[in-house]
Design a protein around this motif. Structure first.
Motif, short mmCIF file in Angstrom:
data_model
loop_
_atom_site.label_atom_id
_atom_site.label_comp_id
_atom_site.label_asym_id
_atom_site.label_seq_id
_atom_site.Cartn_x
_atom_site.Cartn_y
_atom_site.Cartn_z
N ARG A 32 -3.18 1.46 17.54
CA ARG A 32 -3.89 0.87 16.41
C ARG A 32 -2.91 0.07 15.55
O ARG A 32 -1.71 0.36 15.52
N LEU A 33 -3.42 -0.91 14.84
CA LEU A 33 -2.56 -1.72 13.98
C LEU A 33 -2.02 -0.93 12.79
O LEU A 33 -1.00 -1.30 12.22
N ASP A 34 -2.69 0.16 12.43
CA ASP A 34 -2.23 0.99 11.32
C ASP A 34 -1.46 2.23 11.79
O ASP A 34 -1.26 3.18 11.03
N PHE A 37 -0.09 -8.36 20.89
CA PHE A 37 -1.40 -8.04 20.36
C PHE A 37 -2.47 -8.26 21.42
O PHE A 37 -2.33 -9.14 22.27
N PHE A 38 -3.50 -7.43 21.35
CA PHE A 38 -4.60 -7.49 22.31
C PHE A 38 -5.92 -7.64 21.57
O PHE A 38 -6.09 -7.09 20.48
N ALA A 39 -6.85 -8.33 22.19
CA ALA A 39 -8.17 -8.51 21.59
C ALA A 39 -8.89 -7.17 21.46
O ALA A 39 -9.58 -6.92 20.48
N ASP A 40 -8.71 -6.30 22.47
CA ASP A 40 -9.39 -5.01 22.45
C ASP A 40 -8.63 -4.03 23.34
O ASP A 40 -7.68 -4.39 24.03
N GLU A 41 -9.07 -2.80 23.30
CA GLU A 41 -8.39 -1.75 24.04
C GLU A 41 -8.49 -1.93 25.55
O GLU A 41 -7.53 -1.69 26.28
N SER A 42 -9.64 -2.38 26.04
CA SER A 42 -9.79 -2.55 27.49
C SER A 42 -8.83 -3.60 28.04
O SER A 42 -8.34 -3.47 29.16
N PRO A 75 -1.72 4.30 26.15
CA PRO A 75 -2.02 4.59 24.75
C PRO A 75 -0.84 5.23 24.02
O PRO A 75 -0.04 5.94 24.62
N CYS A 76 -0.78 4.98 22.73
CA CYS A 76 0.26 5.57 21.86
C CYS A 76 -0.05 7.05 21.64
O CYS A 76 -1.18 7.42 21.34
#
Length: 97
Positions: A46-48, A67-72, A81-82
């Protein structure tokens, strides 16, 4: 670097953001990304994310941030994933590895 991606401008003056696609190739988007990642470690979050924000404060993370538009799209690009901001998704990923 902005948390939603590096911004540029089109000839008309509209902002653009550089995102990575599923093929890991950068492209310009009028819409900012919703997930950030680390190009070196191939992880996204997540960005936060507290971990990413601490790394950004230290200054070393900026050069490898993507950066990615979305998770997929992040998953399709081969990013994991983090563990800090996406612990359930990280555990699911880890159990498959």
């Amino acid at each position: 670097m902005r948390p939603d991606g590096p911004a540029g401008e089109t000839p008309s003056g509209a902002k653009t953001f550089t995102l990575l696609g599923a093929d890991r190739a950068p492209y310009e988007s009028a819409v900012p990304g919703t997930f950030g990642g680390n190009r070196r470690n191939h992880l996204y979050g997540r960005l936060d994310c507290p971990s990413a924000l601490r790394a950004l404060e230290r200054g070393g993370y900026v050069k490898v941030r993507v950066f990615f538009a979305d998770e997929s799209t992040a998953v399709a690009a081969g990013y994991r994933p983090c563990a800090v901001c996406l612990p359930e998704k990280y555990r699911a990923w880890k159990s498959k590895a």
